[in-house]
Design an enzyme around this catalytic site. Sequence first.
Site, PDB file in Angstrom:
ATOM      1  N   GLY A  53      -9.064  35.968  28.566  1.00 53.75           N
ATOM      2  CA  GLY A  53      -9.544  37.258  29.048  1.00 53.75           C
ATOM      3  C   GLY A  53      -8.614  38.438  28.833  1.00 53.75           C
ATOM      4  O   GLY A  53      -9.070  39.553  28.602  1.00 53.75           O
ATOM      5  N   ASP A 108      -6.376  39.831  33.024  1.00 52.23           N
ATOM      6  CA  ASP A 108      -7.540  40.704  32.851  1.00 52.23           C
ATOM      7  C   ASP A 108      -8.035  41.185  34.208  1.00 52.23           C
ATOM      8  O   ASP A 108      -8.280  42.369  34.407  1.00 52.23           O
ATOM      9  CB  ASP A 108      -8.669  39.995  32.078  1.00 52.23           C
ATOM     10  CG  ASP A 108      -9.026  38.622  32.635  1.00 52.23           C
ATOM     11  OD1 ASP A 108      -8.352  38.135  33.571  1.00 52.23           O
ATOM     12  OD2 ASP A 108      -9.990  38.021  32.124  1.00 52.23           O
ATOM     13  N   ASP A 111      -9.297  38.415  41.237  1.00 48.17           N
ATOM     14  CA  ASP A 111     -10.481  38.342  42.092  1.00 48.17           C
ATOM     15  C   ASP A 111     -10.045  37.664  43.401  1.00 48.17           C
ATOM     16  O   ASP A 111      -9.454  38.323  44.264  1.00 48.17           O
ATOM     17  CB  ASP A 111     -11.547  37.565  41.298  1.00 48.17           C
ATOM     18  CG  ASP A 111     -12.853  37.366  42.023  1.00 48.17           C
ATOM     19  OD1 ASP A 111     -12.989  37.834  43.159  1.00 48.17           O
ATOM     20  OD2 ASP A 111     -13.758  36.737  41.456  1.00 48.17           O
ATOM     21  N   LYS A 139     -10.355  43.231  42.076  1.00 46.94           N
ATOM     22  CA  LYS A 139     -11.457  43.306  43.045  1.00 46.94           C
ATOM     23  C   LYS A 139     -10.790  43.327  44.428  1.00 46.94           C
ATOM     24  O   LYS A 139     -10.523  42.290  45.030  1.00 46.94           O
ATOM     25  CB  LYS A 139     -12.382  42.097  42.898  1.00 46.94           C
ATOM     26  CG  LYS A 139     -13.163  42.082  41.600  1.00 46.94           C
ATOM     27  CD  LYS A 139     -14.146  40.935  41.543  1.00 46.94           C
ATOM     28  CE  LYS A 139     -14.739  40.796  40.161  1.00 46.94           C
ATOM     29  NZ  LYS A 139     -15.527  39.552  39.993  1.00 46.94           N
ATOM     30  N   PHE A 160     -19.702  41.276  39.371  1.00 47.32           N
ATOM     31  CA  PHE A 160     -19.351  40.505  38.180  1.00 47.32           C
ATOM     32  C   PHE A 160     -19.454  41.398  36.946  1.00 47.32           C
ATOM     33  O   PHE A 160     -20.469  42.034  36.704  1.00 47.32           O
ATOM     34  CB  PHE A 160     -20.252  39.277  38.024  1.00 47.32           C
ATOM     35  CG  PHE A 160     -19.826  38.405  36.883  1.00 47.32           C
ATOM     36  CD1 PHE A 160     -18.717  37.575  37.004  1.00 47.32           C
ATOM     37  CD2 PHE A 160     -20.491  38.452  35.665  1.00 47.32           C
ATOM     38  CE1 PHE A 160     -18.285  36.794  35.933  1.00 47.32           C
ATOM     39  CE2 PHE A 160     -20.066  37.674  34.586  1.00 47.32           C
ATOM     40  CZ  PHE A 160     -18.974  36.840  34.722  1.00 47.32           C
ATOM     41  N   ASP A 167     -15.534  37.697  30.016  1.00 46.51           N
ATOM     42  CA  ASP A 167     -16.714  36.990  29.517  1.00 46.51           C
ATOM     43  C   ASP A 167     -17.669  36.540  30.615  1.00 46.51           C
ATOM     44  O   ASP A 167     -17.291  36.413  31.777  1.00 46.51           O
ATOM     45  CB  ASP A 167     -16.264  35.726  28.780  1.00 46.51           C
ATOM     46  CG  ASP A 167     -15.702  34.681  29.749  1.00 46.51           C
ATOM     47  OD1 ASP A 167     -14.762  35.014  30.502  1.00 46.51           O
ATOM     48  OD2 ASP A 167     -16.217  33.558  29.790  1.00 46.51           O
ATOM     49  N   ARG A 173     -16.864  39.078  25.397  1.00 52.77           N
ATOM     50  CA  ARG A 173     -15.454  39.496  25.321  1.00 52.77           C
ATOM     51  C   ARG A 173     -15.251  40.631  24.322  1.00 52.77           C
ATOM     52  O   ARG A 173     -14.331  41.427  24.463  1.00 52.77           O
ATOM     53  CB  ARG A 173     -14.577  38.315  24.871  1.00 52.77           C
ATOM     54  CG  ARG A 173     -14.543  37.166  25.859  1.00 52.77           C
ATOM     55  CD  ARG A 173     -13.401  36.228  25.505  1.00 52.77           C
ATOM     56  NE  ARG A 173     -13.509  34.929  26.162  1.00 52.77           N
ATOM     57  CZ  ARG A 173     -13.093  34.674  27.384  1.00 52.77           C
ATOM     58  NH1 ARG A 173     -12.566  35.626  28.119  1.00 52.77           N
ATOM     59  NH2 ARG A 173     -13.218  33.466  27.901  1.00 52.77           N
TER      60      ARG A 173
HETATM   61  P1  IMP Z   1      -9.298  34.477  40.598  1.00 49.75           P
HETATM   62  O1  IMP Z   1      -8.496  33.224  40.439  1.00 49.75           O
HETATM   63  O2  IMP Z   1     -10.449  34.307  41.569  1.00 49.75           O
HETATM   64  O3  IMP Z   1      -8.462  35.691  40.974  1.00 49.75           O
HETATM   65  O4  IMP Z   1     -10.043  34.753  39.243  1.00 49.75           O
HETATM   66  C1  IMP Z   1      -9.375  35.239  38.154  1.00 49.75           C
HETATM   67  C2  IMP Z   1     -10.039  34.850  36.853  1.00 49.75           C
HETATM   68  O5  IMP Z   1     -11.449  34.682  36.995  1.00 49.75           O
HETATM   69  C3  IMP Z   1      -9.866  35.962  35.852  1.00 49.75           C
HETATM   70  O6  IMP Z   1      -8.701  35.770  35.081  1.00 49.75           O
HETATM   71  C4  IMP Z   1     -11.124  35.878  35.032  1.00 49.75           C
HETATM   72  O7  IMP Z   1     -10.931  34.961  33.970  1.00 49.75           O
HETATM   73  C5  IMP Z   1     -12.157  35.343  35.978  1.00 49.75           C
HETATM   74  N1  IMP Z   1     -12.978  36.431  36.574  1.00 49.75           N
HETATM   75  C6  IMP Z   1     -12.887  36.943  37.832  1.00 49.75           C
HETATM   76  N2  IMP Z   1     -13.791  37.903  38.031  1.00 49.75           N
HETATM   77  C7  IMP Z   1     -14.472  38.031  36.867  1.00 49.75           C
HETATM   78  C8  IMP Z   1     -15.559  38.895  36.447  1.00 49.75           C
HETATM   79  O8  IMP Z   1     -16.089  39.757  37.170  1.00 49.75           O
HETATM   80  N3  IMP Z   1     -15.982  38.714  35.160  1.00 49.75           N
HETATM   81  C9  IMP Z   1     -15.446  37.792  34.310  1.00 49.75           C
HETATM   82  N4  IMP Z   1     -14.443  36.972  34.669  1.00 49.75           N
HETATM   83  C10 IMP Z   1     -13.964  37.094  35.941  1.00 49.75           C
HETATM   84 MG    MG Z   2      -8.651  35.231  33.033  1.00 46.49          MG
END
Ligand code: IMP
Ligand code: MG
Length: 183
Positions: A53, A108, A111, A139, A160, A167, A173
């Site tokens: 990403g 990228d 979340d 986020k 999202f 992606d 992407r």
């Molecule tokens: P986390 O571990 O929940 O913080 O998620 C992080 C990873 O989830 C990021 O590096 C992205 O690869 C993916 N991700 C989180 N939110 C999104 C989104 O809205 N669109 C696409 N990929 C996301």
């Molecule tokens: Mg990622």
Amino acid sequence: MEKKIRLHDKSFRMFIPNEDIEKAIDAVADRLNNDYADATDEDPVVMLCTLNGAVIFAAELLKRIQFPLVLKACKLSSYVGTSSTGVVKTEVPLPSRLEGKRVLIVEDIVDTGCTIVAMVDQLKERKAKDIRVCTLLLKKEVYKKDVKLDYVAMEIPNRFIVGFGLDYDELGRNIKDIYVLDE
Ligand code: IMP
Ligand code: MG
């Protein structure tokens, strides 16, 4: 007319135009150039790009960064479809020789933060001397972890999104703007 795209079974509408993304990256790159101005060829910053990403964000940063750095990559994944599983899988491990290095994680999007916490834990085990996080997107409403996010280019609501490296099940992407899921 509002711009829309379709990926797999879902439709997305235009959310952040490329010009705005580029401006946000300019601002973050200025901060990085200022904060890492003391890096040297003998002690370069290790930029750790999280695949897949963050590739576009990392490339855009690289074009703007003026201090010595070495580029490394790793791949962790937690997302399936449009939501986080909460379980972080290591697909390409972090580099092993990071002892005493200054590491700048380039992500990228943050979340839930599960991915970033897993990365920081692994960097601490490898005895990196300084660990900072640079993410294109955050986020903010969702993120509840303690890891400090040193550089955040843009904050977005809990939606999202795809494009600019991000992606939906591997598609989207290569879109230069950011699109949001149309619900
Ligand atoms: P986390 O571990 O929940 O913080 O998620 C992080 C990873 O989830 C990021 O590096 C992205 O690869 C993916 N991700 C989180 N939110 C999104 C989104 O809205 N669109 C696409 N990929 C996301
Ligand atoms: Mg990622």
